[in-house]
Design an enzyme around this catalytic site. Structure first.
Site, PDB file in Angstrom:
ATOM      1  N   TRP A   1       0.849  -1.209   0.000  1.00 52.11           N
ATOM      2  CA  TRP A   1       0.000   0.000   0.000  1.00 52.11           C
ATOM      3  C   TRP A   1       0.874   1.245   0.000  1.00 52.11           C
ATOM      4  O   TRP A   1       0.556   2.219   0.697  1.00 52.11           O
ATOM      5  CB  TRP A   1      -0.961   0.027   1.206  1.00 52.11           C
TER       6      TRP A   1
ATOM      7  N   ARG B   1     -32.261  23.246  -9.369  1.00 51.76           N
ATOM      8  CA  ARG B   1     -33.120  22.118  -9.770  1.00 51.76           C
ATOM      9  C   ARG B   1     -34.527  22.303  -9.194  1.00 51.76           C
ATOM     10  O   ARG B   1     -34.696  22.481  -7.985  1.00 51.76           O
ATOM     11  CB  ARG B   1     -32.492  20.831  -9.237  1.00 51.76           C
TER      12      ARG B   1
ATOM     13  N   GLY C   1     -29.442  12.883  -7.090  1.00 47.89           N
ATOM     14  CA  GLY C   1     -30.203  11.859  -7.802  1.00 47.89           C
ATOM     15  C   GLY C   1     -29.291  11.036  -8.698  1.00 47.89           C
ATOM     16  O   GLY C   1     -28.157  10.736  -8.346  1.00 47.89           O
TER      17      GLY C   1
ATOM     18  N   GLU D   1      -3.064   6.064   6.675  1.00 48.26           N
ATOM     19  CA  GLU D   1      -2.442   6.846   7.759  1.00 48.26           C
ATOM     20  C   GLU D   1      -3.138   6.626   9.100  1.00 48.26           C
ATOM     21  O   GLU D   1      -3.299   7.545   9.892  1.00 48.26           O
ATOM     22  CB  GLU D   1      -2.341   8.324   7.393  1.00 48.26           C
TER      23      GLU D   1
ATOM     24  N   SER E   1      -9.762   4.514  11.007  1.00 47.80           N
ATOM     25  CA  SER E   1     -10.611   5.187  12.004  1.00 47.80           C
ATOM     26  C   SER E   1     -10.588   4.439  13.336  1.00 47.80           C
ATOM     27  O   SER E   1     -10.546   5.047  14.408  1.00 47.80           O
ATOM     28  CB  SER E   1     -12.055   5.269  11.496  1.00 47.80           C
TER      29      SER E   1
HETATM   30  N1  COS Z   1       4.952  10.293  19.042  1.00 49.89           N
HETATM   31  C1  COS Z   1       6.093   9.918  19.686  1.00 49.89           C
HETATM   32  N2  COS Z   1       6.225   8.723  20.321  1.00 49.89           N
HETATM   33  C2  COS Z   1       5.166   7.892  20.271  1.00 49.89           C
HETATM   34  C3  COS Z   1       3.957   8.217  19.632  1.00 49.89           C
HETATM   35  C4  COS Z   1       3.869   9.475  19.015  1.00 49.89           C
HETATM   36  N3  COS Z   1       2.754   9.847  18.391  1.00 49.89           N
HETATM   37  N4  COS Z   1       3.086   7.196  19.787  1.00 49.89           N
HETATM   38  C5  COS Z   1       3.723   6.257  20.504  1.00 49.89           C
HETATM   39  N5  COS Z   1       4.984   6.677  20.802  1.00 49.89           N
HETATM   40  C6  COS Z   1       5.968   5.972  21.610  1.00 49.89           C
HETATM   41  C7  COS Z   1       5.331   5.600  22.941  1.00 49.89           C
HETATM   42  O1  COS Z   1       5.479   6.666  23.881  1.00 49.89           O
HETATM   43  C8  COS Z   1       6.094   4.363  23.334  1.00 49.89           C
HETATM   44  O2  COS Z   1       7.345   4.716  23.883  1.00 49.89           O
HETATM   45  P1  COS Z   1       7.620   4.533  25.481  1.00 49.89           P
HETATM   46  O3  COS Z   1       7.429   3.054  25.740  1.00 49.89           O
HETATM   47  O4  COS Z   1       9.030   4.993  25.650  1.00 49.89           O
HETATM   48  O5  COS Z   1       6.611   5.361  26.178  1.00 49.89           O
HETATM   49  C9  COS Z   1       6.387   3.673  22.008  1.00 49.89           C
HETATM   50  O6  COS Z   1       6.297   4.703  21.011  1.00 49.89           O
HETATM   51  C10 COS Z   1       5.391   2.565  21.725  1.00 49.89           C
HETATM   52  O7  COS Z   1       4.085   3.125  21.757  1.00 49.89           O
HETATM   53  P2  COS Z   1       2.775   2.222  21.969  1.00 49.89           P
HETATM   54  O8  COS Z   1       2.988   1.339  23.175  1.00 49.89           O
HETATM   55  O9  COS Z   1       1.591   3.103  21.962  1.00 49.89           O
HETATM   56  O10 COS Z   1       2.822   1.275  20.671  1.00 49.89           O
HETATM   57  P3  COS Z   1       1.714   0.360  20.073  1.00 49.89           P
HETATM   58  O11 COS Z   1       2.386  -0.727  19.321  1.00 49.89           O
HETATM   59  O12 COS Z   1       0.742  -0.069  21.123  1.00 49.89           O
HETATM   60  O13 COS Z   1       1.019   1.386  19.032  1.00 49.89           O
HETATM   61  C11 COS Z   1      -0.756   2.109  17.571  1.00 49.89           C
HETATM   62  C12 COS Z   1      -0.210   1.143  18.631  1.00 49.89           C
HETATM   63  C13 COS Z   1      -1.998   1.444  17.069  1.00 49.89           C
HETATM   64  C14 COS Z   1      -1.059   3.439  18.195  1.00 49.89           C
HETATM   65  C15 COS Z   1       0.272   2.358  16.424  1.00 49.89           C
HETATM   66  O14 COS Z   1       0.794   1.126  15.969  1.00 49.89           O
HETATM   67  C16 COS Z   1      -0.369   3.073  15.255  1.00 49.89           C
HETATM   68  O15 COS Z   1      -0.504   4.297  15.249  1.00 49.89           O
HETATM   69  N6  COS Z   1      -0.795   2.315  14.188  1.00 49.89           N
HETATM   70  C17 COS Z   1      -1.349   2.861  12.979  1.00 49.89           C
HETATM   71  C18 COS Z   1      -0.255   3.001  11.993  1.00 49.89           C
HETATM   72  C19 COS Z   1      -0.655   3.655  10.733  1.00 49.89           C
HETATM   73  O16 COS Z   1      -1.057   4.807  10.729  1.00 49.89           O
HETATM   74  N7  COS Z   1      -0.521   2.900   9.640  1.00 49.89           N
HETATM   75  C20 COS Z   1      -0.776   3.414   8.344  1.00 49.89           C
HETATM   76  C21 COS Z   1       0.512   3.428   7.592  1.00 49.89           C
HETATM   77  S1  COS Z   1       0.876   4.931   6.841  1.00 49.89           S
HETATM   78  S2  COS Z   1      -0.276   5.002   5.281  1.00 49.89           S
END
Ligand code: COS
Length: 382
Positions: free
Chosen positions: A158, A268, A340, A364, A367
């Site tokens: 993707w 319309r 329509g 990105e 939802s």
């Molecule tokens: N900015 C800076 N640091 C961040 C952060 C942010 N926005 N979000 C998380 N972190 C840090 C956390 O603070 C944590 O560090 P510490 O343990 O030192 O506190 C570390 O990164 C891990 O964070 P977390 O435990 O939240 O990780 P997860 O694996 O649980 O994250 C989600 C889960 C779902 C939030 C994450 O994987 C995500 O955003 N997924 C969607 C990804 C996406 O947008 N994909 C599309 C691809 S681009 S088209």
């Protein structure tokens, strides 16, 4: 004429208002372009936007670095999306693809920004994998140190601009720790040996998109952006900036749908009077306008908060993206209904908006992921 009253909101400064007006005038003359060949259209759009200076906000200036202006990024995406979804896409990928360089890159990485900001090189962000889209910390792709090099192996999918980008910002597991703490970020030029396009992907609103294969793809250690193990944080920081801009693009699509609906319902005639005289139609139009304004408030709140110097806007950006994309889908669906048969007719602007908006609730950060992010932020703050 679109509603421009939001430009007087206190989120903006004079430079933002001037930027929005000048871009609007440029779009009225230059957009939309012919989308018949999407690769060619994207390359052309990047060149056109670069030549006119509109890509400058997508990345920092390597000579005089200043923080990214997120309000400008959002205003640009909103305006371009209202005129041409592919122009918005072309703009957005120059920003997302270089975000890691702007925020964490060294001088030698930043040399690329001269070209991307001028529209002379195309950038891409390679994070998702076949087995890990939402669960970034669980990625499979590896980067193994070998002397002064890293060897990248695995797949990314993707990937927007996949197949036409000049370089990819790639995230891979370097193994400093399990999960999120063992990922690093690399700048990989498209002509690197071992990097190939495994498959081009077609979607309902055509954009350049691909699955990429990295087969023992060797890059110098200096290709790493940030430090070993910082990749997850880098990816999240980039998404914190660019997620609000996805909301802004959705807002642009929604505004266009509302504008088209206002013209349609005024001209319309039904039952001897304009459609707009029917109270049920007025109810739909009122809901659409409310959704547009509420989405705009969340998008520009997030952008302003970042520009005002907040270290993280995770909650604001997630709210802006979630709400604006979801409401835009509803606004556009109502526009289709009020048009329509024309609303589902191939080539009609409302039909193309209906196809364009759907992916924004997925890419990105879907939802559902935004809800997880918001809930964690709210719970953490309590
Ligand atoms: N900015 C800076 N640091 C961040 C952060 C942010 N926005 N979000 C998380 N972190 C840090 C956390 O603070 C944590 O560090 P510490 O343990 O030192 O506190 C570390 O990164 C891990 O964070 P977390 O435990 O939240 O990780 P997860 O694996 O649980 O994250 C989600 C889960 C779902 C939030 C994450 O994987 C995500 O955003 N997924 C969607 C990804 C996406 O947008 N994909 C599309 C691809 S681009 S088209």
């Amino acid at each position: 004429m679109p509603d421009r009253s939001f430009l007087s909101w206190p989120f903006f400064e004079e430079r933002h208002r001037g930027h929005a007006e000048d871009l609007e005038a440029w779009c009225a003359v230059n957009l939309p372009v012919d989308h018949h060949d999407v690769d060619a259209a994207c390359r052309r759009l990047v060149r056109m936007l670069g030549a006119a200076g509109w890509l400058l906000p997508t990345a920092i200036d390597p000579d005089t670095p200043a923080p990214l202006d997120v309000r400008k990024l959002c205003l640009t995406r909103e305006t371009l999306a209202r005129h041409d979804g592919l122009a918005d896409f072309a703009f957005a990928m120059q920003g997302l693809g270089t975000g890691a360089i702007s925020l964490f890159g060294e001088a030698h990485h930043k040399e690329w920004l001269r070209k991307t900001r001028a529209g002379e090189a195309l950038a891409a962000f390679a994070l998702s994998e076949p087995r890990s889209g939402s669960d970034v910390a669980n990625m499979d792709m590896t980067a193994t140190r070998d002397g002064g090099f890293y060897v990248l192996s695995g797949e990314k999918t993707w990937i927007s601009n996949g197949g036409i980008a000049d370089f990819y910002v790639v995230f891979a597991r370097t193994g400093e720790a399990p999960g999120a703490k063992g990922i690093s970020c690399f700048l990989v030029p498209a002509d690197t040996a071992g990097l190939s396009v495994a498959e081009r992907l077609e979607v309902i609103a055509p954009h350049p998109l691909a699955r990429l294969s990295f087969a023992d793809c060797r890059v110098p250690a200096s290709a790493m952006i940030g430090k070993p193990g910082e990749g997850f944080k880098i990816a999240m920081s980039v998404l914190d900036v660019f997620r609000s801009t996805v909301g802004a693009a959705a807002l642009g699509f929604a505004r266009r749908a509302l504008d088209e609906t206002i013209s349609r319902t005024a001209s319309r005639k039904l039952f001897g009077a304009p459609l707009m005289d029917l109270q049920m139609v007025q109810g739909h139009v009122a809901d659409m306008a409310l959704d547009v304004d509420a989405a705009a408030l969340l998008v520009y709140r997030a952008a302003w908060t970042k520009d005002a110097g907040a270290a993280r806007v995770t909650r604001e950006a997630a709210m802006a993206k979630l709400y604006a994309t979801d409401r835009a889908q509803s606004v556009i669906d109502k526009a289709v209904q009020l048009h329509g048969g024309d609303g589902v007719r191939k080539g009609h602007i409302v039909e193309s908006l209906y196809r364009e908006i759907r992916a924004l609730r997925i890419y990105e950060g879907a939802s559902d992921v935004q809800k997880v992010v918001i809930a964690r932020q709210v719970a953490g703050a309590a």
